[in-house]
Design an enzyme around this catalytic site. Structure first.
Site, PDB file in Angstrom:
ATOM      1  N   LEU A  68       1.208   4.944  -1.271  1.00 39.50           N
ATOM      2  CA  LEU A  68       3.075   4.626  -1.903  1.00 39.50           C
ATOM      3  C   LEU A  68       2.688   5.588  -3.527  1.00 39.50           C
ATOM      4  O   LEU A  68       1.828   5.833  -3.601  1.00 39.50           O
ATOM      5  CB  LEU A  68       2.742   3.146  -2.811  1.00 39.50           C
ATOM      6  CG  LEU A  68       3.692   1.837  -2.178  1.00 39.50           C
ATOM      7  CD1 LEU A  68       3.776   0.839  -3.306  1.00 39.50           C
ATOM      8  CD2 LEU A  68       4.834   2.107  -1.147  1.00 39.50           C
ATOM      9  N   ASP A  69       3.835   6.919  -3.038  1.00 37.64           N
ATOM     10  CA  ASP A  69       3.669   7.318  -4.279  1.00 37.64           C
ATOM     11  C   ASP A  69       4.011   6.955  -5.992  1.00 37.64           C
ATOM     12  O   ASP A  69       4.339   6.019  -5.482  1.00 37.64           O
ATOM     13  CB  ASP A  69       5.232   7.860  -3.677  1.00 37.64           C
ATOM     14  CG  ASP A  69       5.667   8.221  -2.371  1.00 37.64           C
ATOM     15  OD1 ASP A  69       4.554   9.110  -1.612  1.00 37.64           O
ATOM     16  OD2 ASP A  69       6.777   9.094  -1.316  1.00 37.64           O
ATOM     17  N   ARG A  70       3.323   7.700  -6.308  1.00 39.24           N
ATOM     18  CA  ARG A  70       3.361   7.548  -7.765  1.00 39.24           C
ATOM     19  C   ARG A  70       4.603   6.865  -8.347  1.00 39.24           C
ATOM     20  O   ARG A  70       4.476   5.991  -8.898  1.00 39.24           O
ATOM     21  CB  ARG A  70       2.805   8.615  -8.001  1.00 39.24           C
ATOM     22  CG  ARG A  70       2.535   8.325  -9.500  1.00 39.24           C
ATOM     23  CD  ARG A  70       1.922   9.365 -11.000  1.00 39.24           C
ATOM     24  NE  ARG A  70       0.900   8.734 -11.329  1.00 39.24           N
ATOM     25  CZ  ARG A  70      -0.321   9.712 -12.224  1.00 39.24           C
ATOM     26  NH1 ARG A  70      -0.524  10.851 -11.516  1.00 39.24           N
ATOM     27  NH2 ARG A  70      -0.203   8.674 -12.912  1.00 39.24           N
TER      28      ARG A  70
END
Length: 232
Positions: A68-70
């Site tokens: 998942l994106d940060r």
């Protein structure tokens, strides 16, 4: 099938765990795997949790199935054995896993629900994906389905089903229809969130366990803030 949330001193939220799989609820700002920042990644936190819980000597195996994106939050699946990792990877490749996301946007989409089809091209220099209506060189087809499920005071809550898993897919495609995600400066929202995150949450996942063959359905609690609380 849902398991009770466990936690440890690092605030790790374990949503499901068996001998083969562990599913955790990623917080905004956590990175799933190590990167150039040098910040401690989530997979290291999970390894430490397993090592302590089971008093394991030596190195702990943990396979990263997806990321998942940060700035986002929500469900992340890890493989606890090398045997199950390729089986989980196959579920993602064959699309035999249902992934549901929630996103908060300020601008109401023109259609209450729709299927978005774009071709995304990643620019590594600025770590951004650009969406096109037609195929261009080095682009990948991206498909998602969304529906508006709630009107908030100043925002709208969208539920999204991903058919493909491209770089920044939801962020880029929603921006393309004029509905960037709250806090997402990179994709056109007008101001950042205080925690530098965005209001995109991997809400639920559903699949057949690759070993036990039992149906697994897991829902990730929302982050505790005023906007997300209003979505419930």
């Amino acid at each position: 099938m849902t398991k009770k949330i466990l936690s440890n001193k690092s605030n790790l939220q374990v949503l499901y765990e068996d001998n083969h799989i562990i599913v955790v609820n990623k917080r905004v700002g956590d990175i799933v795997q190590g990167d150039k920042t040098g910040d401690k990644p989530l997979n290291d936190v999970v390894k430490a949790y397993i090592k302590i819980k089971y008093n394991k000597p030596g190195n702990v195996y943990l396979g990263t199935v997806h990321r998942l994106d940060r700035p986002t939050s929500g469900l992340v699946i890890f493989a606890k054995t090398s045997k199950v990792l390729p089986r989980l990877n196959k579920l993602f490749v064959s699309k035999d896993i249902s992934k549901t996301y929630w996103a908060v946007v300020k601008n109401k989409p023109q259609k209450k629900e729709d299927t978005l089809i774009n071709w995304l091209k990643k620019n590594p220099k600025n770590n951004k994906s650009f969406a096109y209506s037609k195929e261009v060189n080095d682009s990948k087809k991206a498909i998602l389905h969304y529906k508006t499920i709630k009107k908030l005071d100043n925002y709208f809550l969208l539920e999204i089903q991903l058919e493909t898993g491209r770089h920044h897919q939801i962020r880029s495609q929603l921006s393309t229809i004029g509905s960037p995600i709250k806090g997402d400066l990179k994709y056109g929202f007008d101001r950042s969130n205080k925690d530098a995150g965005i209001h995109l949450h991997a809400r639920a996942i559903e699949f057949i366990h690759p070993v036990s063959k039992k149906p697994i359905h897991i829902v990730a609690p929302l982050p505790n803030d005023a906007i997300w609380n209003a979505c419930l």
